[in-house]
Design a protein around this motif. Structure first.
Motif, PDB file in Angstrom:
ATOM      1  N   ILE A   1       0.847  -1.198   0.000  1.00 53.25           N
ATOM      2  CA  ILE A   1       0.000   0.000   0.000  1.00 53.25           C
ATOM      3  C   ILE A   1       0.881   1.245   0.000  1.00 53.25           C
ATOM      4  O   ILE A   1       0.628   2.213  -0.720  1.00 53.25           O
ATOM      5  CB  ILE A   1      -0.950  -0.012   1.209  1.00 53.25           C
ATOM      6  CG1 ILE A   1      -1.958  -1.154   1.049  1.00 53.25           C
ATOM      7  CG2 ILE A   1      -1.683   1.313   1.332  1.00 53.25           C
ATOM      8  CD1 ILE A   1      -2.841  -1.371   2.246  1.00 53.25           C
ATOM      9  N   ASN A   2       1.964   1.232   0.777  1.00 53.86           N
ATOM     10  CA  ASN A   2       2.888   2.356   0.839  1.00 53.86           C
ATOM     11  C   ASN A   2       3.494   2.645  -0.532  1.00 53.86           C
ATOM     12  O   ASN A   2       3.657   3.799  -0.938  1.00 53.86           O
ATOM     13  CB  ASN A   2       3.977   2.052   1.874  1.00 53.86           C
ATOM     14  CG  ASN A   2       4.856   3.248   2.135  1.00 53.86           C
ATOM     15  OD1 ASN A   2       5.891   3.411   1.504  1.00 53.86           O
ATOM     16  ND2 ASN A   2       4.450   4.103   3.053  1.00 53.86           N
ATOM     17  N   LEU A   3       3.790   1.584  -1.260  1.00 54.13           N
ATOM     18  CA  LEU A   3       4.358   1.729  -2.600  1.00 54.13           C
ATOM     19  C   LEU A   3       3.361   2.437  -3.525  1.00 54.13           C
ATOM     20  O   LEU A   3       3.723   3.325  -4.291  1.00 54.13           O
ATOM     21  CB  LEU A   3       4.680   0.332  -3.144  1.00 54.13           C
ATOM     22  CG  LEU A   3       5.905   0.172  -4.014  1.00 54.13           C
ATOM     23  CD1 LEU A   3       7.151   0.621  -3.304  1.00 54.13           C
ATOM     24  CD2 LEU A   3       6.043  -1.282  -4.429  1.00 54.13           C
ATOM     25  N   LEU A   4       2.084   2.023  -3.430  1.00 53.16           N
ATOM     26  CA  LEU A   4       1.050   2.662  -4.248  1.00 53.16           C
ATOM     27  C   LEU A   4       0.962   4.148  -3.906  1.00 53.16           C
ATOM     28  O   LEU A   4       0.781   4.993  -4.786  1.00 53.16           O
ATOM     29  CB  LEU A   4      -0.311   2.015  -4.008  1.00 53.16           C
ATOM     30  CG  LEU A   4      -0.480   0.561  -4.412  1.00 53.16           C
ATOM     31  CD1 LEU A   4      -1.917   0.120  -4.208  1.00 53.16           C
ATOM     32  CD2 LEU A   4      -0.083   0.367  -5.867  1.00 53.16           C
ATOM     33  N   GLU A   5       1.101   4.465  -2.613  1.00 52.59           N
ATOM     34  CA  GLU A   5       1.002   5.862  -2.181  1.00 52.59           C
ATOM     35  C   GLU A   5       2.184   6.682  -2.682  1.00 52.59           C
ATOM     36  O   GLU A   5       2.016   7.802  -3.143  1.00 52.59           O
ATOM     37  CB  GLU A   5       0.978   5.952  -0.651  1.00 52.59           C
ATOM     38  CG  GLU A   5      -0.288   5.426  -0.045  1.00 52.59           C
ATOM     39  CD  GLU A   5      -0.260   5.469   1.469  1.00 52.59           C
ATOM     40  OE1 GLU A   5      -1.326   5.359   2.070  1.00 52.59           O
ATOM     41  OE2 GLU A   5       0.837   5.607   2.049  1.00 52.59           O
ATOM     42  N   GLN A   6       3.381   6.109  -2.562  1.00 57.08           N
ATOM     43  CA  GLN A   6       4.581   6.869  -2.902  1.00 57.08           C
ATOM     44  C   GLN A   6       4.720   7.142  -4.388  1.00 57.08           C
ATOM     45  O   GLN A   6       5.253   8.170  -4.797  1.00 57.08           O
ATOM     46  CB  GLN A   6       5.827   6.107  -2.449  1.00 57.08           C
ATOM     47  CG  GLN A   6       6.158   6.289  -1.000  1.00 57.08           C
ATOM     48  CD  GLN A   6       7.610   5.924  -0.762  1.00 57.08           C
ATOM     49  OE1 GLN A   6       8.518   6.412  -1.399  1.00 57.08           O
ATOM     50  NE2 GLN A   6       7.834   5.024   0.171  1.00 57.08           N
ATOM     51  N   THR A   7       4.276   6.195  -5.238  1.00 53.57           N
ATOM     52  CA  THR A   7       4.482   6.381  -6.662  1.00 53.57           C
ATOM     53  C   THR A   7       3.493   7.375  -7.259  1.00 53.57           C
ATOM     54  O   THR A   7       3.756   7.919  -8.326  1.00 53.57           O
ATOM     55  CB  THR A   7       4.308   5.051  -7.416  1.00 53.57           C
ATOM     56  OG1 THR A   7       3.066   4.483  -7.001  1.00 53.57           O
ATOM     57  CG2 THR A   7       5.426   4.102  -7.121  1.00 53.57           C
TER      58      THR A   7
END
Lengths: 674, 75
Positions: free
Chosen positions: A364-370
């Motif tokens: 989920i963090n990856l989706l947020e950061q990109t």
């Protein structure tokens, strides 16, 4: 004693304010790549050059004409809060849009430092910003910074100290002649009031734009009647009243012409980001966009299950060995038993699921950061709208896949209170990561490993669909009416930062272990005590069914009997209300004897497979998916929502729905022959 | 014409914003002002949500909001 400097960090959403504060202070505020990650103000303290610098990170605000509740937090702080200077953070990729807020801030009569963040991205794409020229034109310091590369950050801190000691609250802004003349006349009147006089130009400008917050400030002053007449007159002269309902346009275009001039003398940047555009042609494609989104989520749950399962056996071994060590080290007796037979196996059973949870959070963090998160809001808006939800609700709801508590807080970006309430009421349908242990346990027990990832994905999708249906029902029944407009900025795609991912990993692990220690540790102590006592006449524990917990279990069994639960599952269903992981801990504690006898690598999974009927297992899964979230989440909901009726609805609605759904599915399964 | 009727990837200029406050403020601060260049980049299959570039900012908005923005084709 050192002197303090209070700094307010202000800027439009998603310009990297939190990232900058992390770079200055080494704090670890959550950063993402979409508007609305910070929704409450937060403070850090840094000591530099004999000063204590207190920096307040404020939620992003597009303009002083505040629109959403998180923006009002910032506006209120700017108007009433105590601070010595403002750092206005600007996204160097979008200078002209950002400067609109800057021009409004400069009128606040406070020392301002302009901080152009993400300058590295502009330079990489061949652009440049001439900070010396800009600084001369505006009359305030202009710094070029990259929080990501911690470039210019030390100089910025130096500048804060310097500005505090020697700087002045000046600027060189001059609007066109008509506006300046109107301001002069309005200021002459405001001058008569002692409280208003120091900030008269700011108030006059805001009132020309019909700012309601400032209006409230002056409307009980003695000068009000006279002032109001002049204000209307001046607005009419500027054409503000003729601009239909839009008081904002005249002032906005006055600012816009200043900004166009500033950009022409000092800013060179490519007109738009070509790479993001290319990625978008695929990711938000008319036909492929949604299927791709579901494929990405499916992949995330596959990885969560498949990779998360690998360390499980190792963790169980370590916990088992640890329990033996503790058992031998402590003197024999009640305490030894309570810890080695009660607490450690329960916590151990739950800690085994930590890898699953971490993978899900990192995903989920990856989706947020990109920056993909904002795109999914665009993709899903049409579907959400049909269910009476807002595209922006999507962000709190996806956050809910991680944990409901930040999800409740994230609803602050929703402007309409009804939208906010509906979103909050359905967040718990979007299964949080604490439920993952229960799901993984039951899915592993009853289904083939090849299907486990798919089932996990299905559970989350079904939960989300139930949430949407619930939203539709709530909207129809109680919240009929217009939903708010959807206007959302799509950020540039950015590579995720490894550092931020590691930080997330650390934060989530610590949080999980704390919860495990606190909730599961204490719950398992209570359960161990209740299942060991009373002793019979020879001082030996009675059989489990006759223990205190057996008696309690039997008493509540009728509630869950229609779902096919035995008394152990009934107890787990109740303790799961405290926190979902506790249900797993409870099952482990109540089945400790059976677990000893099973193969060590299989542990609780085997016991669940042996002792629980398939239909009851499915019913238990459904109950866990739908019923109330943990105590901590309930607390977060209660602190956001004060009305008794919504609190009652929040307490009753999920639990009744859960029971009815589980009951229906049990009978459906029986009907088709399971 | 309305923004909701724009053709994909064509350059337009904003001629009028008919949205009421407070939506008008939000649009203004995102860069939708009179004379701003605007391009429709994508829309969902049901034509319910639009993805536009205004100045250099990319913004998603619904049909209802797109109908409140009037545009004309660049010469």
């Amino acid at each position: 004693m050192s002197q303090t400097i209070r700094v307010a960090l202000v800027g439009q959403p998603n310009v990297g304010k939190s990232e900058l504060i992390n770079a200055i202070s080494g704090a670890s505020f959550k950063v993402g790549n979409f508007a609305g990650v910070t929704v409450e103000k937060k403070e850090v303290h840094v000591t530099r050059g004999g000063y204590e610098v207190i920096i307040t990170d404020l939620p992003g605000i597009y303009s002083l004409n505040a629109y959403a509740p998180d923006e009002e937090v910032t506006k209120r702080f700017l108007l009433q809060g105590a601070y010595d200077l403002i750092i206005n953070v600007i996204d160097s990729n979008a200078v002209s849009k950002n400067l609109d807020l800057t021009l409004q801030l400069l009128e606040l009569d406070t020392k301002v430092i302009l901080c152009f963040n993400m300058i590295d991205e502009v330079e990489k794409s061949g652009g440049s910003i001439d900070n010396v020229t800009l600084s001369k034109a505006l009359g305030v310091p202009v710094m070029l910074v990259s929080a990501k590369e911690t470039r210019g950050v030390d100089v910025l801190v130096q500048k804060i100290l310097e500005m505090h000691a020697f700087g002045e609250a000046n600027h060189n802004l001059v609007y066109d002649r008509n506006i300046e003349m109107a301001l002069e006349r309005l200021c002459a009147l405001l001058e008569k009031d002692e409280a208003l006089a120091p900030h008269k130009r700011f108030y006059a400008l805001r009132l020309l734009e019909n700012d309601k917050d400032i209006y409230r400030l002056i409307h009980d002053k003695r000068i009000f009647l006279e002032f109001y007449e002049v204000l209307l007159h001046e607005q009419a002269k500027l054409g503000i009243l003729e601009a239909e309902e839009n008081h904002a346009f005249v002032m906005a275009s006055a600012r816009s012409s200043i900004i166009k001039f500033l950009c022409s003398i000092a800013v060179k940047q490519p007109s738009y980001d070509a790479l993001s555009r290319k990625i978008d042609t695929l990711l938000i494609h008319k036909l492929f966009g949604l299927p791709l989104f579901f494929a990405i989520m499916w992949l995330l749950f596959q990885v969560t299950f498949v990779i998360g399962e690998i360390p499980m056996a190792w963790i169980e071994e370590v916990v088992g060995a640890f329990a033996d060590v503790v058992k031998n080290a402590l003197p024999e007796g009640v305490i030894n038993q309570a810890i080695s037979e009660g607490v450690i196996p329960s916590i151990g059973a739950v800690i085994g699921f930590l890898p699953n949870i971490i993978i899900l959070f990192l995903g989920i963090n990856l989706l947020e950061q990109t920056g993909y998160m904002a795109r999914t809001a665009y993709l899903l808006d049409g579907i959400f709208k049909r269910f009476g939800l807002h595209g922006k609700s999507f962000i709190p709801l996806v956050t809910g896949f991680g944990c409901s508590i930040p999800a409740y807080i994230a609803t602050k970006t929703l402007k309409n209170p009804k939208d906010k309430l509906i979103t909050m009421l359905v967040i718990s349908f979007f299964s949080c990561s604490a439920r993952l242990p229960v799901y993984v346990l039951f899915v592993s027990a009853f289904f083939e490993p090849e299907n486990a990832g798919n089932l996990l994905f299905a559970i989350y999708v079904i939960g989300a669909i139930l949430g949407l249906v619930a939203a539709r029902i709530l909207r129809g029944l109680i919240f009929s009416g217009q939903s708010e407009p959807f206007v959302m900025e799509m950020p540039k795609y950015r590579l995720p930062s490894l550092f931020a991912l590691l930080k997330e990993l650390q934060i989530r692990s610590i949080l999980f272990l704390k919860r495990a220690g606190l909730f599961i540790g204490s719950a398992s102590l209570v359960i161990w005590f209740l299942s060991t006592y009373p002793l019979d006449e020879y001082g030996v524990s009675v059989p489990l069914e006759q223990s205190y917990i057996g008696t309690i279990g039997k008493a509540i069994e009728p509630v869950f009997e229609p779902l096919g639960f035995d008394w152990k599952m009934s107890i787990a269903a109740i303790t799961g209300l405290a926190a979902k992981e506790v249900a797993v801990g409870t099952l482990a504690a109540l089945n400790s004897v059976e677990m000893e006898e099973s193969e060590p690598s299989e542990g609780l999974i085997a016991v669940v497979r042996e002792s629980i009927d398939f239909k009851a297992g499915v019913a238990f899964l459904i109950l866990m998916m739908v019923y109330s979230p943990c105590f901590a989440a309930m607390g977060a909901f209660f602190s956001e929502v004060k009305e008794t009726k919504w609190r009652l609805l929040y307490l009753l609605f999920p639990n009744i729905t859960a029971w009815v759904l589980a009951y229906s599915v049990v009978h459906l399964l029986a009907f088709i022959g399971y | 014409m309305k923004l909701s009727e724009a053709k994909l990837n064509q350059s337009y200029t904003i001629t009028k914003i008919t949205a009421k406050a407070p939506l008008s403020y939000r649009l203004l601060s995102m860069g939708f002002s009179l004379g701003s260049p605007i391009t429709l980049l994508a829309m969902t299959i049901a034509k319910g949500t639009f993805d536009v570039r205004v100045e250099s900012t990319i913004v998603a908005l619904r049909k209802e909001e797109a109908e409140a923005i009037l545009i004309e084709q660049c010469a």
